[in-house]
Design a protein around this motif. Sequence first.
Motif, PDB file in Angstrom:
ATOM      1  N   LEU A 430      44.019  69.675  59.424  1.00 12.76           N
ATOM      2  CA  LEU A 430      45.418  69.568  59.013  1.00 12.76           C
ATOM      3  C   LEU A 430      45.771  70.824  58.240  1.00 12.76           C
ATOM      4  CD1 LEU A 430      48.035  67.925  58.766  1.00 12.76           C
ATOM      5  CD2 LEU A 430      47.103  66.906  56.681  1.00 12.76           C
ATOM      6  N   SER A 443      49.115  69.773  50.778  1.00 13.55           N
ATOM      7  CA  SER A 443      47.802  69.245  51.154  1.00 13.55           C
ATOM      8  C   SER A 443      47.257  69.965  52.368  1.00 13.55           C
ATOM      9  CB  SER A 443      47.895  67.740  51.437  1.00 13.55           C
ATOM     10  OG  SER A 443      48.767  67.492  52.523  1.00 13.55           O
ATOM     11  N   THR A 445      43.492  69.538  55.199  1.00 10.52           N
ATOM     12  CA  THR A 445      42.245  68.828  55.506  1.00 10.52           C
ATOM     13  C   THR A 445      41.361  69.705  56.380  1.00 10.52           C
ATOM     14  OG1 THR A 445      43.332  66.670  55.417  1.00 10.52           O
ATOM     15  CG2 THR A 445      41.223  66.784  56.566  1.00 10.52           C
ATOM     16  N   ARG A 447      37.547  69.788  58.490  1.00  9.69           N
ATOM     17  CA  ARG A 447      36.617  68.851  59.135  1.00  9.69           C
ATOM     18  C   ARG A 447      35.403  69.613  59.649  1.00  9.69           C
ATOM     19  NH1 ARG A 447      38.398  64.631  63.954  1.00  9.69           N
ATOM     20  NH2 ARG A 447      36.327  64.130  64.758  1.00  9.69           N
ATOM     21  N   HIS A 503      34.995  64.965  56.745  1.00  3.90           N
ATOM     22  CA  HIS A 503      36.064  65.893  56.381  1.00  3.90           C
ATOM     23  C   HIS A 503      36.276  65.911  54.873  1.00  3.90           C
ATOM     24  CE1 HIS A 503      39.107  62.355  57.071  1.00  3.90           C
ATOM     25  NE2 HIS A 503      38.289  62.150  56.089  1.00  3.90           N
ATOM     26  N   THR A 505      39.568  66.446  52.140  1.00  2.19           N
ATOM     27  CA  THR A 505      41.030  66.499  52.060  1.00  2.19           C
ATOM     28  C   THR A 505      41.450  67.018  50.694  1.00  2.19           C
ATOM     29  OG1 THR A 505      41.252  64.651  53.602  1.00  2.19           O
ATOM     30  CG2 THR A 505      43.148  65.150  52.217  1.00  2.19           C
ATOM     31  N   ARG A 507      44.471  67.074  48.440  1.00  2.00           N
ATOM     32  CA  ARG A 507      45.722  66.312  48.417  1.00  2.00           C
ATOM     33  C   ARG A 507      46.778  66.898  47.497  1.00  2.00           C
ATOM     34  NH1 ARG A 507      41.701  62.517  49.165  1.00  2.00           N
ATOM     35  NH2 ARG A 507      42.037  61.107  50.934  1.00  2.00           N
TER      36      ARG A 507
END
Length: 895
Positions: A430, A443, A445, A447, A503, A505, A507
């Motif tokens: 992301l 934010s 992300t 992985r 993953h 994240t 935020r």
Amino acid sequence: MQQSSPLHCCTSVHQLGVPHLQAPERSSVEHSLGILDMDPMARMLRLLIRGVWLMPPLLLAGSQSLLLAASKHSLPLGNLWVARLPFGLLFCFWPSLQGPLQPPSSGGYFVHGLMGRVVPAFEGGNCLIMAQWKEMTFLLNIMDDQTINSLYPPSNFPIEFRHYLAAWIEEQSWEEFSLENVEQGIQAQTLINQIIHLLQIAAHESVNSIVERMKLLQLRRNLSNQPPLEFAVMIKDVLRKEKIIISEKRKLDSLQPKVNSDEEDIEKLTNKVALILENRKKVHQLEEEFNWEKQNYECMQGPYQQNQSDMKDREMKAVLNKIETHDFERHRLSMERKQLLRDSVEHLKKSQDNFLSALNAWRWEQHKSIIGYPFSDDLNPLQFWSEQLLMVNSSLRQELTLIHEPLIDIEEVLKALLRVLIESCFVVELQPPQVIKTQSKFSATVRYLLGETLIPGQAVTVKAQIINELQARSMGPALGENVGELINNSAIMDKNTTTKITHATFRNMSIKKIKRADRKGAESVTEEKFALLFSTNISITGCETPFRIQIISQPVVIIVHGSQDNNAVATIIWDCAFAEPDRVPFVVPDRVLWQMMVETLNVKFRSEVQTNHELDAYNKHFLAQKIFDMPGYTDDFSHMMVTWCQFNKEVLMGRSFTFWQWFDGAMDLTKKHLRPYWSEGLIFGFIGKQHVHLILKESPCGTFLLRFSDSEIGGITIAYVAYENGMPVIQNIQPFNKKDLEIRCLGDRIRDIDEILYLYPNLPKHDAFKKYYSGRQQPTSSGYIPVTLQTKVGSELSVLNVDGNTFPASLSPDNLADLNTLPIVPSDISDMDNDSMDQFHEALGALQIPDNEEPSNPPVFPLHKALGASFSGKSSSNPPPLGRGEVRMGGGEIR
């Protein structure tokens, strides 16, 4: 048999694009010509043809008598061949008029039919000419009709021209033609004459349908009226467009993941690994048998020396033969095993290369999705692929350790493949927003596709930092100076046992401050690109040393104020649309073809508005006129170059905004307020006033269309036809912006305006917009009468002057009571005495509220005369007319 006309026989071979035919081997010629089992006449003709393959072609000529002789002697000639006769002429004939076209084995060209059109020969199934058209015919099957018609305009360059004359067109040199070089007109006319002649041939020789034949003949007649030089330039442009389309398709194909590569390659690899394991077991078994027989032989040697006999000798020899057999088989299987290992490693490398290509394609599609191109964010297939590759790599490395002799080269290759695989499986799943405002949260992300192989029990912490463009180009352990302060820039890698996704994240990241590089020239802060670098250290099961992995995000633009957002988005759009897949970060060209630019605008508009209704040819042409400041240019803009400065650096002529700011304003207005109207094709959209005048001037009174404002950002206007003194006049209503449409929707405003009747070309406005009309407002529980705004245009909002006093025209004296019966109120109400105040209150009490059920009866306002003096001295003798305005109506909406 059809005979050739003298006209056909004098056509130059070079005009038809027929090159020298290659001389095949004698045996293949004799075989293909079928010299055996012929009567003398037929054999003479065949040998005559065979002996002159290498003679240069001069003219297409025919000998009717020779053809007749061939036919009399039943010469099995199949399809048309091109042969050179001893007298220096090129002679064309065909073996048989039945059956499909059969080219000679050596390749070359044919003239289809007696002196017919030139078509390519095929060799091994590959076309020697018409390669471009061959690719285009495939692409045409997946193109929509509008795109095909824009590429091959039916009125100027029908697709039939391109189809029937494909080989000839691609053989000619069109690049040199230019409209500025008028002296090329004679050369162009010569080519036009050849086209006319070839169309005549094609019509009579190459089509079986009478409809198709008549169409070709009509095209031939139409071509006679075409300006030669313009037509030659048009062919040049068509070929250029085709090359661009083919190039773009090839580029996309190269980025597409190999279909079923993961499943097929992994299956083949696992099968090879299984063979290696089976081979190892056999070798191990043979070694055991070898050792047993060897030990048995050694045990037999002592008794044999004491008691020699023929039987003992035969037994010893039998054991020795077994030992030798086992030893030979063992070495054979060992060599086979090594070869299987080398083949498997080579196969693994190819499969991993395919995986990396698929992963890069996923990243590239993610990058292009910012504009609006389709994108699937599913990483599970790639994760499965990577896990299988790692498993195969581990198996092969394990097999290497079980081989007694070292294979250094294979070992090094496997180590290199392992490192590349481990480092490449770190992905930004992301992406952070590509325009980031300081002091605001965002934010992202990341992985790891090989998360299942991480050593359990060890926490993996991922850190993020901001890097500039220079640091992105020199990725390494030491990035140098920190260019920004990033808050909440660390996250723990989590494993989801259900989805098997690993993953991390981030935020609540936020950029506290940023350090910018020295800008060059007029470069703006919204043109400076940064990125987020994510990095961590991981340990993989089965690997002794840890690995450091890192990945950078897509480029981001960092702003400090919301007013910079529009220009920052322009930078991102240009980067996503025109960056090359394997570029140096974050290099993009400063100029691109308009064809690429307009396609980007179309995709972005469709994606942002979330509609399937695309920009049409009129919209695209007007956008080109706008950005190039060429309002009167009617030719094709596709191959003109548009620069970054024209896109979002230089303001438009006579305006205070750039092209992108204007386009983005129209796109945003459509997204928020006009999506259903646009999706149903009710809005013409991007079209200039000059074009509006051309298409509306012949329309009946009240015909209108909706277009985006040319002079304002984020406005839509209504252009309609009115008649003054019997002459059509095109009126343009003041544009409606977002605030206007928030107050009253477009459908209601169109209903309000009585001057507009038919949506261009002739659709009654109520039929087109009725479903967008708002219903009558119902009285509220408070007892108040609801109030609705109504849009009026033109003279209905003009300010009138009566007896030196000014007031709205809707309060005309014709619609009011006797104005002379009320007292004059002083201009300064505060100076009124008690008597005057009493009269004022009496006038207020005389107000009449209009009947809600009879809107045709105008309200009577005695107050108008009572307050008339307050207008004294403030009127204008010639007030400017208002384009439109809002009239507040009581008692519900007046229809």
